[in-house]
Scaffold this motif. Structure first.
Motif, short mmCIF file in Angstrom:
data_model
loop_
_atom_site.label_atom_id
_atom_site.label_comp_id
_atom_site.label_asym_id
_atom_site.label_seq_id
_atom_site.Cartn_x
_atom_site.Cartn_y
_atom_site.Cartn_z
N PHE A 168 -4.06 4.46 1.92
CA PHE A 168 -2.96 4.22 1.37
C PHE A 168 -3.55 3.09 0.39
O PHE A 168 -2.85 2.05 -0.02
CB PHE A 168 -2.14 3.42 2.14
CG PHE A 168 -1.66 4.66 3.18
CD1 PHE A 168 -0.44 5.24 2.74
CD2 PHE A 168 -2.16 4.88 4.18
CE1 PHE A 168 0.30 6.16 3.30
CE2 PHE A 168 -1.45 6.18 4.89
CZ PHE A 168 -0.42 6.56 4.67
N ARG A 171 -1.67 0.72 -2.55
CA ARG A 171 -0.24 0.85 -2.22
C ARG A 171 0.06 0.10 -0.85
O ARG A 171 1.35 0.63 -0.38
CB ARG A 171 0.29 1.99 -2.25
CG ARG A 171 -0.23 3.04 -1.89
CD ARG A 171 0.45 4.52 -1.99
NE ARG A 171 -0.11 5.65 -1.21
CZ ARG A 171 0.79 6.48 -0.41
NH1 ARG A 171 1.94 6.07 -0.62
NH2 ARG A 171 0.11 7.28 -0.04
N GLN A 173 0.97 -2.78 -0.31
CA GLN A 173 2.01 -3.74 -0.24
C GLN A 173 3.35 -2.89 -0.02
O GLN A 173 4.44 -3.65 0.42
CB GLN A 173 2.10 -4.26 -1.70
CG GLN A 173 2.26 -3.40 -2.92
CD GLN A 173 1.38 -2.62 -3.24
OE1 GLN A 173 0.15 -2.98 -2.89
NE2 GLN A 173 1.50 -1.91 -4.39
N ASP A 174 3.39 -1.62 -0.08
CA ASP A 174 4.61 -0.92 0.17
C ASP A 174 4.75 -0.23 1.45
O ASP A 174 5.62 0.46 1.94
CB ASP A 174 4.60 0.22 -0.97
CG ASP A 174 5.01 -0.46 -2.05
OD1 ASP A 174 5.52 -1.81 -2.39
OD2 ASP A 174 4.22 0.21 -3.43
N LYS A 224 10.04 1.99 1.42
CA LYS A 224 8.88 1.72 1.79
C LYS A 224 8.22 2.78 2.22
O LYS A 224 8.84 4.03 2.88
CB LYS A 224 8.85 0.66 3.18
CG LYS A 224 9.36 -0.76 3.03
CD LYS A 224 8.34 -1.37 2.16
CE LYS A 224 8.92 -2.90 1.93
NZ LYS A 224 7.75 -3.81 1.10
N THR A 225 6.87 2.95 2.52
CA THR A 225 6.10 3.99 3.16
C THR A 225 5.79 3.62 4.51
O THR A 225 5.13 2.53 4.74
CB THR A 225 4.64 4.16 2.47
OG1 THR A 225 4.94 4.54 0.92
CG2 THR A 225 3.93 5.18 3.22
#
Length: 338
Positions: A168, A171, A173-174, A224-225
């Protein structure tokens, strides 16, 4: 440290590929060939376990590699009988390396007239002559106290942190780490802290074992993920339902990181057809052909961590050093590059 030339490994039938992988990793660490002790672990016609060790183990520091996974009773008896064979053959010390510790879910009395099977199994292991345990992500930390011998409980979180940061990258932050129930918050918080992500909880209410009556998301997961973190996935009903609830709450995608992929019954089919983009498990339990063929299931190796844990135990050095992601990075070189 016991004054012996090299540690010796022996394996039951529960997870041969992992035992061989540990031996290969130790060969790399030692700069010499490390192989499993030649032995046979078979069944009589009536199902009784028979063990015969073909090599001299007198005065040796022995490590039995055996998960007590399905069929749990058979593999547990193999572990106990291998230990008895080694003890009667005058091994100096016997350490049980149990990547998946079965019966750990029965760690307390949840209602009247029920057993604490984890304590019973702990007593059996100790009485068999095993002097030390090396395991991974016990279902409940208090199980360590069921033993009157040292128990080193390794954690999958440092390895999962390496995997999350690698897959990841760019990304994070997501990303939101999600606990599938209130009881697993500490485990999820630990991974969230390691990767620097937010934390959410899926609160579930069970009407009876194996069924989930209601689920509620605690925390903001919109856009969000989500990465669900847990120690055991059995039939995958709760896990797949939690993924659906997170998507309904606005998550863009859902992944899961589970230490022990029990994956019994309809689990693989449920996961394949679920909204989860991926499920990451370790090889603490030998994966079936169905698990290996599933397009959205990925397996993270534990052999590097267990090999180092065995060597540290043999040398009498710290096993807790393996709790750090930075310590594990060098022994997982090639798998997770910066």
């Amino acid at each position: 440290m016991i004054d012996r030339s090299e540690p010796k490994l022996i394996s039951g039938n529960s997870n041969g590929p992992l035992a061989n992988a540990i031996a290969r990793r130790m060969s790399l660490h030692r700069g010499m060939s490390v192989s499993l002790v030649d032995a046979r672990v078979e069944r009589f016609n009536d199902g009784e376990v028979f063990v015969e060790v073909y090599e001299n183990v007198r005065g040796e520091d022995m490590f039995i590699i055996q998960s007590t996974s399905k069929p749990a009773n058979d593999h547990l008896m193999e572990l106990l009988i291998i230990a008895d064979a080694l003890k009667r053959s005058s091994a100096a010390r016997i350490t049980a390396v149990i990547p998946y510790f079965g019966y750990a879910r029965q760690d307390r009395r949840t209602k009247a007239r029920t057993p604490i099977s984890a304590k019973l199994v702990a007593n059996m292991i100790t009485q068999a002559g095993i002097e030390r345990i090396l395991t991974l992500d016990l279902h409940a930390a208090q199980i360590q106290g069921f033993f009157d011998i040292p128990v080193d409980n390794l954690y999958a979180a440092p390895v999962f942190a390496l995997d999350v940061k690698h897959n990841f990258r760019g990304r994070l932050q997501d990303v939101t780490i999600v606990s599938p129930d209130v009881g697993g918050v500490a485990r999820a918080r630990e991974l969230a802290k390691r990767v620097g992500c937010a934390l959410a909880i899926v609160d579930k209410r069970r009407e009876k074992p194996g069924e989930v009556a209601e689920m509620t998301v605690i925390g903001d997961v919109k856009g969000k993920t989500c990465i669900i973190v847990d120690d055991i996935c059995d039939t995958a009903g709760t896990l797949c339902k939690a993924a659906e609830v997170l998507m309904e709450a606005g998550a863009t995608e859902v992944h899961s990181y589970i230490t022990h992929g029990v994956l019994s019954g309809p689990a693989v089919g449920r996961i394949t057809n679920s909204v989860m983009k991926s499920l990451v498990i370790t090889d603490s339990i030998a994966p079936t052909e169905a698990v290996q063929a599933a397009p959205n299931i990925r397996i993270v190796p534990t052999a590097p961590m267990f090999a180092q844990g065995i060597l540290n135990t043999w040398k009498g050095t710290s096993v807790s050093s393996l709790f750090d992601t930075e310590t594990l990075m060098p022994i997982y070189e090639g798998l997770y590059s910066e």
